[in-house]
Design a protein around this motif. Structure first.
Motif, PDB file in Angstrom:
ATOM      1  N   GLU A  96       0.821  -1.210   0.000  1.00 24.36           N
ATOM      2  CA  GLU A  96       0.000   0.000   0.000  1.00 24.36           C
ATOM      3  C   GLU A  96       0.857   1.263   0.000  1.00 24.36           C
ATOM      4  OE1 GLU A  96      -3.918   1.427   2.302  1.00 24.36           O
ATOM      5  OE2 GLU A  96      -2.207   1.079   3.618  1.00 24.36           O
ATOM      6  N   ALA A  97       0.392   2.265  -0.723  1.00 23.24           N
ATOM      7  CA  ALA A  97       1.006   3.596  -0.712  1.00 23.24           C
ATOM      8  C   ALA A  97      -0.116   4.624  -0.701  1.00 23.24           C
ATOM      9  CB  ALA A  97       1.903   3.791  -1.926  1.00 23.24           C
ATOM     10  N   LEU A  98       0.084   5.705   0.047  1.00 21.46           N
ATOM     11  CA  LEU A  98      -0.926   6.749   0.170  1.00 21.46           C
ATOM     12  C   LEU A  98      -0.343   8.094  -0.221  1.00 21.46           C
ATOM     13  CD1 LEU A  98      -2.285   5.837   3.731  1.00 21.46           C
ATOM     14  CD2 LEU A  98      -3.250   5.156   1.531  1.00 21.46           C
ATOM     15  N   LEU A  99      -1.137   8.892  -0.896  1.00 23.90           N
ATOM     16  CA  LEU A  99      -0.801  10.278  -1.188  1.00 23.90           C
ATOM     17  C   LEU A  99      -1.875  11.128  -0.520  1.00 23.90           C
ATOM     18  CD1 LEU A  99       0.744  12.544  -2.656  1.00 23.90           C
ATOM     19  CD2 LEU A  99      -0.786  12.163  -4.607  1.00 23.90           C
ATOM     20  N   ARG A 100      -1.464  11.944   0.461  1.00 22.36           N
ATOM     21  CA  ARG A 100      -2.398  12.830   1.156  1.00 22.36           C
ATOM     22  C   ARG A 100      -2.078  14.272   0.807  1.00 22.36           C
ATOM     23  NH1 ARG A 100      -1.959  11.862   7.234  1.00 22.36           N
ATOM     24  NH2 ARG A 100       0.168  12.045   6.622  1.00 22.36           N
ATOM     25  N   GLN A 101      -3.122  14.989   0.405  1.00 20.09           N
ATOM     26  CA  GLN A 101      -3.028  16.417   0.137  1.00 20.09           C
ATOM     27  C   GLN A 101      -4.264  17.051   0.744  1.00 20.09           C
ATOM     28  OE1 GLN A 101      -2.397  15.860  -4.245  1.00 20.09           O
ATOM     29  NE2 GLN A 101      -0.963  17.531  -3.859  1.00 20.09           N
ATOM     30  N   GLY A 102      -4.073  17.772   1.837  1.00 14.03           N
ATOM     31  CA  GLY A 102      -5.216  18.350   2.532  1.00 14.03           C
ATOM     32  C   GLY A 102      -6.161  17.254   2.988  1.00 14.03           C
ATOM     33  N   GLU A 103      -7.412  17.370   2.606  1.00 17.21           N
ATOM     34  CA  GLU A 103      -8.441  16.392   2.988  1.00 17.21           C
ATOM     35  C   GLU A 103      -8.486  15.177   2.057  1.00 17.21           C
ATOM     36  OE1 GLU A 103     -10.539  16.763   5.710  1.00 17.21           O
ATOM     37  OE2 GLU A 103      -9.245  18.475   6.186  1.00 17.21           O
ATOM     38  N   GLN A 104      -7.759  15.230   0.967  1.00 19.07           N
ATOM     39  CA  GLN A 104      -7.830  14.179  -0.042  1.00 19.07           C
ATOM     40  C   GLN A 104      -6.733  13.139   0.162  1.00 19.07           C
ATOM     41  OE1 GLN A 104      -7.115  15.412  -4.123  1.00 19.07           O
ATOM     42  NE2 GLN A 104      -8.742  14.049  -4.820  1.00 19.07           N
ATOM     43  N   THR A 105      -7.110  11.848   0.096  1.00 16.91           N
ATOM     44  CA  THR A 105      -6.156  10.746   0.190  1.00 16.91           C
ATOM     45  C   THR A 105      -6.394   9.796  -0.982  1.00 16.91           C
ATOM     46  OG1 THR A 105      -6.099  10.859   2.598  1.00 16.91           O
ATOM     47  CG2 THR A 105      -5.342   8.805   1.596  1.00 16.91           C
ATOM     48  N   ARG A 106      -5.309   9.426  -1.652  1.00  8.36           N
ATOM     49  CA  ARG A 106      -5.359   8.456  -2.749  1.00  8.36           C
ATOM     50  C   ARG A 106      -4.553   7.236  -2.335  1.00  8.36           C
ATOM     51  NH1 ARG A 106      -9.504  10.106  -5.269  1.00  8.36           N
ATOM     52  NH2 ARG A 106      -9.317  12.112  -6.227  1.00  8.36           N
ATOM     53  N   ARG A 107      -5.068   6.049  -2.652  1.00  9.54           N
ATOM     54  CA  ARG A 107      -4.401   4.795  -2.312  1.00  9.54           C
ATOM     55  C   ARG A 107      -3.866   4.121  -3.574  1.00  9.54           C
ATOM     56  NH1 ARG A 107      -5.917   5.002   2.511  1.00  9.54           N
ATOM     57  NH2 ARG A 107      -7.699   4.480   3.704  1.00  9.54           N
ATOM     58  N   TYR A 108      -2.678   3.488  -3.435  1.00 11.44           N
ATOM     59  CA  TYR A 108      -2.037   2.747  -4.515  1.00 11.44           C
ATOM     60  C   TYR A 108      -1.481   1.452  -3.936  1.00 11.44           C
ATOM     61  CZ  TYR A 108      -2.383   7.278  -6.752  1.00 11.44           C
ATOM     62  OH  TYR A 108      -2.866   8.446  -7.258  1.00 11.44           O
ATOM     63  N   ASP A 109      -1.176   0.485  -4.797  1.00 10.55           N
ATOM     64  CA  ASP A 109      -0.651  -0.797  -4.338  1.00 10.55           C
ATOM     65  C   ASP A 109       0.796  -0.718  -3.859  1.00 10.55           C
ATOM     66  OD1 ASP A 109      -3.048  -2.121  -4.792  1.00 10.55           O
ATOM     67  OD2 ASP A 109      -2.481  -2.759  -6.814  1.00 10.55           O
ATOM     68  N   SER A 110       1.573   0.264  -4.349  1.00 10.47           N
ATOM     69  CA  SER A 110       2.984   0.390  -3.973  1.00 10.47           C
ATOM     70  C   SER A 110       3.453   1.821  -4.207  1.00 10.47           C
ATOM     71  CB  SER A 110       3.848  -0.567  -4.804  1.00 10.47           C
ATOM     72  OG  SER A 110       3.863  -0.129  -6.159  1.00 10.47           O
ATOM     73  N   ILE A 111       4.603   2.162  -3.647  1.00  6.68           N
ATOM     74  CA  ILE A 111       5.182   3.481  -3.886  1.00  6.68           C
ATOM     75  C   ILE A 111       5.567   3.628  -5.361  1.00  6.68           C
ATOM     76  CG2 ILE A 111       7.516   2.800  -3.193  1.00  6.68           C
ATOM     77  CD1 ILE A 111       5.866   6.258  -2.695  1.00  6.68           C
ATOM     78  N   ASP A 112       5.999   2.549  -5.981  1.00  3.85           N
ATOM     79  CA  ASP A 112       6.331   2.610  -7.405  1.00  3.85           C
ATOM     80  C   ASP A 112       5.086   2.918  -8.245  1.00  3.85           C
ATOM     81  OD1 ASP A 112       9.062   2.089  -7.051  1.00  3.85           O
ATOM     82  OD2 ASP A 112       8.711  -0.073  -7.042  1.00  3.85           O
TER      83      ASP A 112
END
Length: 173
Positions: A96-112
């Motif tokens: 799992e990898a997460l990108l958080r910007q303010g209130e928004q969070t996006r999930r991905y399977d990996s940092i790559d």
């Protein structure tokens, strides 16, 4: 690259995401862990400032303070503005990898996968942490200059894929 962005905040969101990716790239080019640099061996954390110039049309420039902790398997990258506001946070662990910007969070399977989705190209995450430890790494399309590591300074240039980009980092002392 921008499929998840829409509306009037698109340019601002792109700017923050670009900063996050730039920080990840440039932080990897930072310096070897030694006393008096922006590296804490106990926490595996690096701190400093970064700048990125992308030779797009028109050219784009970004800068931010960063804190990077962890390793290629699990870590966190936080970007802050000159006044201390958090611009973006990237966190990753196996599966799992997460990108958080303010209130928004996006999930991905990996940092790559996160890096590829955001930038449209794979990023050399394993090499980044090698560079941070002062270990030369060969990364297709990138040339890093480690000659100023004793001063806590590093630069790297992406030649391929286009557009070219120049990354610079200064570690906190």
């Amino acid at each position: 690259m921008t499929a998840w962005l829409s509306g009037t905040g698109r340019r601002a969101a792109l700017h923050r995401v670009s900063l996050a990716i730039a920080a990840l790239l440039i932080a990897g080019c930072a310096t070897s862990p030694r006393a008096g640099t922006g590296f804490d061996a106990q926490t595996e954390q690096w701190r400093g400032r970064l700048a990125l110039r992308v030779e797009s049309e028109p050219p784009q420039s970004f800068s931010a303070a960063f804190a990077l902790s962890g390793n290629p398997r699990a870590g966190e990258l936080t970007l802050t503005s000159p006044i201390g506001s958090t611009l973006a946070v990237m966190q990753w662990q196996p599966g799992e990898a997460l990108l958080r910007q303010g209130e928004q969070t996006r999930r991905y399977d990996s940092i790559d996968e996160l890096a590829q989705e955001v930038t449209g190209t794979p990023l050399p995450v394993l090499a980044l942490f090698g560079w941070l430890r002062g270990e030369p790494q060969s990364v297709p399309g990138w040339q890093s200059d480690l000659s100023r590591l004793p001063d806590g300074r590093l630069s790297a240039r992406r030649l391929m894929p286009l557009p070219t980009a120049e990354l610079r980092v200064v570690l906190d002392r």
